[in-house]
Design a protein around this motif. Structure first.
Motif, short mmCIF file in Angstrom:
data_model
loop_
_atom_site.label_atom_id
_atom_site.label_comp_id
_atom_site.label_asym_id
_atom_site.label_seq_id
_atom_site.Cartn_x
_atom_site.Cartn_y
_atom_site.Cartn_z
N SER A 312 0.83 -1.21 0.00
CA SER A 312 0.00 0.00 0.00
C SER A 312 0.86 1.26 0.00
N PHE A 313 1.92 1.23 0.81
CA PHE A 313 2.85 2.37 0.81
C PHE A 313 3.43 2.57 -0.59
N PHE A 314 3.92 1.50 -1.20
CA PHE A 314 4.55 1.59 -2.51
C PHE A 314 3.59 2.18 -3.53
N SER A 315 2.35 1.73 -3.50
CA SER A 315 1.35 2.24 -4.44
C SER A 315 1.07 3.72 -4.21
N ALA A 316 0.91 4.12 -2.96
CA ALA A 316 0.57 5.51 -2.63
C ALA A 316 1.73 6.46 -2.88
#
Length: 329
Positions: A312-316
């Motif tokens: 989720s961090f990587f996507s955001a």
């Protein structure tokens, strides 16, 4: 008995130096390496210092390519034990008389200390470290004569450069992690290429971030005739592979996961800043704020054991990178 006590005291003194100098020559790795399990923290810290000595020779603008090749060769021979370590230290310090980074000069002066620690490691760790230092030292010597304003010849040469200076470190970490964790050793089988991508992603971040300073001194490590946007697209793919690499680390190995995820996350945020700008004139413009670093550092405590949170961090944090990756060049 006294002899054993003396050896222990000497090793403790050497390890204290290693910890202190690590904090002086790299804020980032002084932050990430202590996250590792104690059994491998010392090994990875020692390896970083050996690689930093190679980097110092590489970064010394006052040295010509032939001098860099000579010193790199002497360092490798000293590390492998084929010449006395003083045969490297004295000529290296002499050649770097005008070098401005006193911490890096102090590290070179303490090469005997770093090598003493290396020789206390298990044979398989020493063999992996010697392989890494050999490939890095020989590889950098190969590229000393290829520094030009225009950049490296093509993408293949760029990939090779990123391998010898960082991809090989990804391989080394994999060896050390595998020696420590049999579960990871099983999981990584058939996926070894991801380790190389992890190292290369971090190196590409440094190359893009440092490109204005490199340009100012008349060199470029980017491939000639390739745009920043094209390079960011390649870097994004390597970040995707890096995420896959981190996920292969066992969920209960929080220290190993945090170590990798912290380095990964800082690279993602730096590349995202670069992707949001058409150009920049100084690497300080791309530097993450201390506040951002510490917030992310705290976040890794929660996220490292949770694959969903990491993804989720990587996507955001990579929206601009994803936009660039969707374009055709």
């Amino acid at each position: 008995m006294n002899s054993a006590i003396h050896l222990t005291e000497n090793l403790n003194s050497d390890l204290a130096y290693q910890k202190a100098i690590l904090g002086s020559v790299s804020r980032t790795f002084a932050l990430t390496i202590p996250l590792l399990p104690p059994a491998i923290e010392v090994v990875v810290g020692n390896t970083y210092l050996l690689c930093r000595i190679v980097d110092t020779i590489e970064d010394a603008a006052e040295l010509n390519p032939a001098e860099k090749q000579r010193l790199s060769k002497l360092f490798l021979e000293a590390t492998l034990g084929t010449i006395p370590v003083a045969s490297f230290v004295s000529p290296c310090l002499d050649a770097l008389r005008g070098y401005s980074n006193v911490d890096e000069l102090d590290l070179i002066a303490h090469t005997p200390t770093v090598l003493r620690i290396l020789h206390t490691f298990p044979d398989r760790d020493q063999a992996a470290i010697n392989r890494c230092v050999s490939i890095m030292s020989d590889g950098m010597s190969h590229f000393h004569n290829r520094q030009t304003q225009a950049g490296l010849k093509d993408l293949a040469e760029f990939e090779k450069y990123c391998y010898v200076v960082a991809g090989v470190v990804g391989e080394l970490l994999t060896d050390i992690f595998s020696h420590y964790s049999p579960e990871f050793a099983k999981r990584i089988q058939g996926h070894e290429q991801l380790a190389i991508a992890f190292g290369q992603a971090l190196q590409m971040t440094n190359i893009l971030k440092d490109s204005p300073e490199d340009h100012a001194r008349g060199v470029s490590w980017k491939p000639a005739k390739m745009s920043q946007a094209e390079l960011l697209k390649i870097a994004h793919k390597k970040l995707q592979d890096s995420m896959s690499y981190i996920i292969l680390l066992p969920e209960n190995e929080i220290g190993m996961r945090r170590f990798c995820f912290l380095a990964f996350g800082l690279a993602v945020m730096t590349l995202e800043k670069i992707a949001s700008r058409e150009e920049f004139s100084n690497r300080s413009e791309m530097k993450l704020s201390r506040n951002s670093v510490w917030i992310f550092y705290a976040f890794t405590k929660i996220a490292a054991g949770n694959t969903f949170l990491m993804k989720s961090f990587f996507s955001a944090a990579s929206k601009q990178l994803r936009k660039l990756s969707a374009r055709n060049y």
